[in-house]
Every structure is written in C-alpha cells, then in structure tokens.
Design a protein around this motif. Structure first.
Motif, PDB file in Angstrom:
ATOM      1  N   ARG A 194       2.693  -9.697 -10.550  1.00 32.94           N
ATOM      2  CA  ARG A 194       1.386 -10.399 -10.618  1.00 32.94           C
ATOM      3  C   ARG A 194       1.079 -10.666  -8.887  1.00 32.94           C
ATOM      4  N   THR A 195       2.059 -10.772  -8.204  1.00 33.83           N
ATOM      5  CA  THR A 195       1.896 -10.997  -6.651  1.00 33.83           C
ATOM      6  C   THR A 195       1.444  -9.579  -6.082  1.00 33.83           C
ATOM      7  N   ILE A 196       1.948  -8.442  -6.730  1.00 37.10           N
ATOM      8  CA  ILE A 196       1.687  -7.115  -6.173  1.00 37.10           C
ATOM      9  C   ILE A 196      -0.060  -7.050  -6.601  1.00 37.10           C
ATOM     10  N   GLN A 197      -0.099  -7.391  -8.158  1.00 37.36           N
ATOM     11  CA  GLN A 197      -1.635  -7.128  -8.527  1.00 37.36           C
ATOM     12  C   GLN A 197      -2.456  -7.826  -7.452  1.00 37.36           C
ATOM     13  N   ARG A 198      -1.989  -9.145  -7.202  1.00 32.30           N
ATOM     14  CA  ARG A 198      -3.015 -10.070  -6.421  1.00 32.30           C
ATOM     15  C   ARG A 198      -3.216  -9.520  -4.867  1.00 32.30           C
ATOM     16  N   ARG A 199      -2.323  -9.107  -4.448  1.00 33.35           N
ATOM     17  CA  ARG A 199      -2.398  -8.698  -2.879  1.00 33.35           C
ATOM     18  C   ARG A 199      -3.249  -7.216  -2.910  1.00 33.35           C
ATOM     19  N   LEU A 200      -3.075  -6.464  -3.986  1.00 31.03           N
ATOM     20  CA  LEU A 200      -3.978  -5.344  -3.889  1.00 31.03           C
ATOM     21  C   LEU A 200      -5.422  -5.553  -4.301  1.00 31.03           C
ATOM     22  N   ARG A 201      -5.668  -6.872  -5.237  1.00 34.01           N
ATOM     23  CA  ARG A 201      -7.110  -7.140  -5.459  1.00 34.01           C
ATOM     24  C   ARG A 201      -7.715  -7.725  -4.126  1.00 34.01           C
ATOM     25  N   ALA A 202      -6.805  -8.405  -3.422  1.00 36.24           N
ATOM     26  CA  ALA A 202      -7.170  -9.006  -2.060  1.00 36.24           C
ATOM     27  C   ALA A 202      -7.630  -7.833  -1.124  1.00 36.24           C
TER      28      ALA A 202
ATOM     29  N   LEU B 252       0.984  -1.367  -0.021  1.00 31.51           N
ATOM     30  CA  LEU B 252      -0.086  -0.057  -0.066  1.00 31.51           C
ATOM     31  C   LEU B 252       0.977   1.249  -0.059  1.00 31.51           C
ATOM     32  N   GLN B 253       1.940   1.251   0.701  1.00 32.89           N
ATOM     33  CA  GLN B 253       2.717   2.467   0.885  1.00 32.89           C
ATOM     34  C   GLN B 253       3.439   2.907  -0.622  1.00 32.89           C
ATOM     35  N   LEU B 254       3.767   1.669  -1.279  1.00 32.02           N
ATOM     36  CA  LEU B 254       4.360   1.899  -2.542  1.00 32.02           C
ATOM     37  C   LEU B 254       3.484   2.244  -3.563  1.00 32.02           C
ATOM     38  N   MET B 255       2.219   1.878  -3.358  1.00 30.75           N
ATOM     39  CA  MET B 255       1.103   2.282  -4.467  1.00 30.75           C
ATOM     40  C   MET B 255       0.850   3.740  -4.298  1.00 30.75           C
ATOM     41  N   LEU B 256       0.372   4.047  -2.867  1.00 29.06           N
ATOM     42  CA  LEU B 256       0.218   5.345  -2.506  1.00 29.06           C
ATOM     43  C   LEU B 256       1.452   6.348  -2.893  1.00 29.06           C
ATOM     44  N   ALA B 257       2.617   5.912  -3.214  1.00 27.35           N
ATOM     45  CA  ALA B 257       3.704   6.937  -3.608  1.00 27.35           C
ATOM     46  C   ALA B 257       3.903   6.846  -5.000  1.00 27.35           C
ATOM     47  N   GLY B 258       2.930   6.241  -5.690  1.00 29.58           N
ATOM     48  CA  GLY B 258       2.893   6.207  -7.116  1.00 29.58           C
ATOM     49  C   GLY B 258       3.657   5.491  -7.952  1.00 29.58           C
ATOM     50  N   LEU B 259       4.401   4.171  -7.246  1.00 28.80           N
ATOM     51  CA  LEU B 259       4.996   3.375  -7.889  1.00 28.80           C
ATOM     52  C   LEU B 259       4.387   2.249  -8.900  1.00 28.80           C
ATOM     53  N   THR B 260       4.736   1.819  -9.908  1.00 32.57           N
ATOM     54  CA  THR B 260       4.007   0.918 -10.766  1.00 32.57           C
ATOM     55  C   THR B 260       4.370  -0.240 -10.118  1.00 32.57           C
ATOM     56  N   ASP B 261       3.172  -1.420 -10.473  1.00 33.62           N
ATOM     57  CA  ASP B 261       3.256  -2.539  -9.927  1.00 33.62           C
ATOM     58  C   ASP B 261       4.892  -3.515 -10.195  1.00 33.62           C
ATOM     59  N   ALA B 262       5.260  -3.113 -11.206  1.00 34.33           N
ATOM     60  CA  ALA B 262       6.551  -3.493 -11.572  1.00 34.33           C
ATOM     61  C   ALA B 262       7.637  -3.026 -10.623  1.00 34.33           C
ATOM     62  N   ALA B 263       7.804  -1.749 -10.469  1.00 39.66           N
ATOM     63  CA  ALA B 263       8.643  -0.902  -9.506  1.00 39.66           C
ATOM     64  C   ALA B 263       8.419  -1.447  -8.178  1.00 39.66           C
ATOM     65  N   ALA B 264       7.197  -1.747  -7.708  1.00 35.48           N
ATOM     66  CA  ALA B 264       6.933  -2.178  -6.316  1.00 35.48           C
ATOM     67  C   ALA B 264       7.476  -3.416  -6.157  1.00 35.48           C
ATOM     68  N   ALA B 265       7.251  -4.268  -7.050  1.00 35.89           N
ATOM     69  CA  ALA B 265       7.753  -5.628  -7.062  1.00 35.89           C
ATOM     70  C   ALA B 265       9.233  -6.031  -7.055  1.00 35.89           C
ATOM     71  N   SER B 266       9.964  -4.852  -7.798  1.00 39.68           N
ATOM     72  CA  SER B 266      11.378  -4.836  -7.613  1.00 39.68           C
ATOM     73  C   SER B 266      11.759  -4.551  -6.291  1.00 39.68           C
ATOM     74  N   GLN B 267      10.821  -3.543  -5.593  1.00 34.12           N
ATOM     75  CA  GLN B 267      11.444  -3.036  -4.186  1.00 34.12           C
ATOM     76  C   GLN B 267      11.358  -4.344  -3.155  1.00 34.12           C
ATOM     77  N   LEU B 268      10.104  -5.050  -3.365  1.00 35.26           N
ATOM     78  CA  LEU B 268       9.648  -6.027  -2.429  1.00 35.26           C
ATOM     79  C   LEU B 268      10.287  -7.458  -2.849  1.00 35.26           C
ATOM     80  N   GLY B 269      11.104  -7.628  -4.140  1.00 41.00           N
ATOM     81  CA  GLY B 269      11.667  -8.865  -4.216  1.00 41.00           C
ATOM     82  C   GLY B 269      10.585  -9.885  -4.480  1.00 41.00           C
ATOM     83  N   THR B 270       9.614  -9.414  -5.464  1.00 40.53           N
ATOM     84  CA  THR B 270       8.471 -10.317  -5.976  1.00 40.53           C
ATOM     85  C   THR B 270       8.242 -10.118  -7.244  1.00 40.53           C
TER      86      THR B 270
END
Length: 345
Positions: free
Chosen positions: A314-322, A293-311
């Motif tokens: 698709r996992t980012i999208q699944r977490r946000l959908r949940a 959520l922090q990275l989404m609110l900061a405006g990072l793309t799903d790919a950039a957030a995934a790179s930060q979190l080591g995932t």
C-alpha cells in the motif's frame, strides 16, 4: 545522456535537448539565454540534435518587427526518436551475447585440451568458481567489470568479489548442479582496491533477490558504479580488460584469456552504454521515491518492491500515485516516460 544511448553528443547537446523536452519550443536565442551558454555552442548543439532526428523546426516567427526571423525548435517525442534505437540496441546486444557464447562453445569442441588451455580454462563446482573470482579481484590493477544476475547463482560475484577465496571442499557425489543455491548476496566486507574502478550491471532478476537493494546500496557506498538492464544477463567478470570469467552452464564457468577476453570486454561495454544508471546525482525526487521508480521500471510487482524496501504494497502504491500526480500523468507507463525525460532515475 546521449552517449549512454550510443549517440555522439556533448554536455551542451544534452542540456539543449532536456530544455526542449521540458518546454514546448524555443529559438536559439531563447536557449542561449535560458541555459547561459554561448550562442555558437547552442547553434552547434541544435545542428547535432537536428541531424540525430531528436528535434525539428517549427515555422519561423519574427523576433521583432525589424530583425530577421529565427527558427523555433521543438523536441521529437523520445518514444518516437529514441525508442527504435533502444530496441535495435537490445537486439544487437542479444545477438552479441549469443555469438559470444557460441564462439566459446565452438572453441571448446574444436580444439585440443592442450591448445585450449592457453586461452580458456573450464572451472566446475562452487568452491572452484568462487576461488577463481576472488583471485581475479585480488589481482585487479585498474578495473573490475561485472554482470550480476539473480537468475543463476553458481558464480557468487557479489560475495566472492570481496572475500578471501574459500578453502576447497570436496563435493559430495551428485552435488554439482546443486550448487545453484549458493547465496550471491552475502554481506560484503569493507575491502576495496584503491584506484580500481568497479562497474556493475545487474538485471531485473537480480532485483527480485532478497536484499538486492541493500547489496547495491553497499556497492554505491564503496564507490562502485551500478547500472540496470531489463534483459537477463549471463554472469561475467572482466579484470583490467585482460582476464575474465563467464558462466556457461548451471555448474561451470570459463576463464577467458586474450584474445577471447576481448569478446567479453566488448559485450560488457555495449551493455554498459545502454544500461540505465541505478543512481545519479541531481535527481529532483527523494531517494525513497527513486528506489520505488527503479523497481517499478524493472517490472517488479508492488508486493516484490515492498519486500525489497521493507515496507507495504500500500505504501508503494501511495508513493507511485503521488509521483503520478506530481508528473500530471494517469498511468504508470506515462510515469516511466516522465521519469526518464526529467532525470528522475
């Protein structure tokens, strides 16, 4: 919460407002029972929130056939009550930063070198700036306040605030201005001053840097307080409110002494009040979901957030959908509002 928004308020005011945000409406008696606080405290909180325009009264309804009527209070949507205040605060912050840098520049141009040296000192080059920041950190007695950005890497705050100052190295011809590649996210050492309060504000640009999340988690582990803003920051370090350093160009910084350091202190305090916490206790979601959520609110793309979190994206999208399903919303914008209203971030 209200104080973070620049409003006067107590913990009871926060509790009443959060309750009304989460419920359609309630009387003062309902609030006192639900929150287990005295009726007189509820009355003061309701009066304060009403004066701030955060709650409004609904038509009175009888509490019983023989008792006097009680007002039912409901919360005004935060985007209507608080949104304009946040926008005005951001405008004031931008103007304050512009005025601050303009004053520094005007002083440099209008005063002689001997007079200016009493208040400011210009520091050029990577090694000189890193050494100055380390000197500031090692001399701190009470507090260290930092603006950190990934937009400009000349002043390596996250590295040099922990490390011994590097030995000065001669810079090759034409090297100044190329020092922006100096990595500010090197792994911090375990050094930490007992009794010194560290406050760090980072911007969205910082969150796009490699290993930014790891660097912030390490700061939290050391007891540092971390907050996030969406607007770009200039690099700034203030020590004990008495001495500071701000970056003024791609290759130079200015050491600030009293009275000019007061401007830097005021800029930091204003930014700190209106920044959102990077991490807080009492959240209702997991640490992993909160980081997403922090990275989404900061405006990072799903790919950039995934790179930060080591995932993976698709996992980012699944977490946000949940999280959207849990919040019963249909868009990420609505998810962001729900997260802020319900203390998810």
């Amino acid at each position: 919460m209200l104080r973070d928004l620049g409003l006067e308020g107590s913990g009871s005011d926060d509790a009443v407002y959060r309750f009304l945000i989460a419920h359609a409406a309630a009387t003062e008696s309902d609030l006192a029972r639900a929150l287990a606080i005295p009726a007189t405290v509820v009355t003061r909180a309701v009066s304060q929130l009403r004066d701030l325009g955060l709650i409004v009264v609904e038509p009175a309804v009888p509490a019983s056939t023989s008792s006097p009527t009680e007002h039912r209070w409901r919360a005004v949507a935060p985007e209507l009550a608080i949104g304009p205040m946040v926008a005005r605060s951001r405008d004031r912050l931008r103007r304050a930063e512009d005025a601050f840098l303009e004053l520094v520049d005007a002083y440099r141009r209008e005063h002689t070198a001997s007079a200016a040296s009493d208040l400011v000192e210009f520091v050029e080059g990577r090694a000189a700036q890193a050494a100055w920041i380390s000197r500031l950190e090692s001399g701190a007695r009470r507090s260290i306040d930092v603006f950190q950005t990934g937009r400009n890497l000349v002043v390596p705050v996250a590295e040099s605030i922990y490390e011994d100052p590097p030995e000065p190295e001669p810079e090759p011809e034409g090297a100044r201005g190329a020092s922006a590649g100096f990595d500010p996210l090197a792994e911090p050492a375990t050094a930490h001053h007992d009794g010194v309060r560290y406050r760090v504000v980072v911007d969205t640009d910082f969150l796009t840097e490699p290993a930014a999340i790891r660097a912030l988690d390490e700061r939290l582990a050391l007891g540092h307080e971390v907050r996030i803003v969406d607007d770009p920051l200039a690099k700034l370090v203030i020590v004990d409110g008495e001495l500071g350093m701000i970056q003024v160009s791609g290759s130079a910084s200015v050491v600030l002494r009293a009275p000019l350091v007061v401007l830097g202190t005021q800029l930091f305090e204003t930014t700190w009040r209106h920044a959102r916490p990077y991490f807080s206790d009492g959240t209702q979601i997991s640490t992993e979901d909160r980081r997403v959520l922090q990275l989404m609110l900061a405006g990072l793309t799903d790919a950039a957030a995934a790179s930060q979190l080591g995932t993976s994206p698709r996992t980012i999208q699944r977490r946000l959908r949940a999280l959207m399903n849990r919040a019963q919303v249909t868009s990420r914008v609505q998810l962001g509002w729900h997260a802020m209203r319900n203390n998810w971030i």
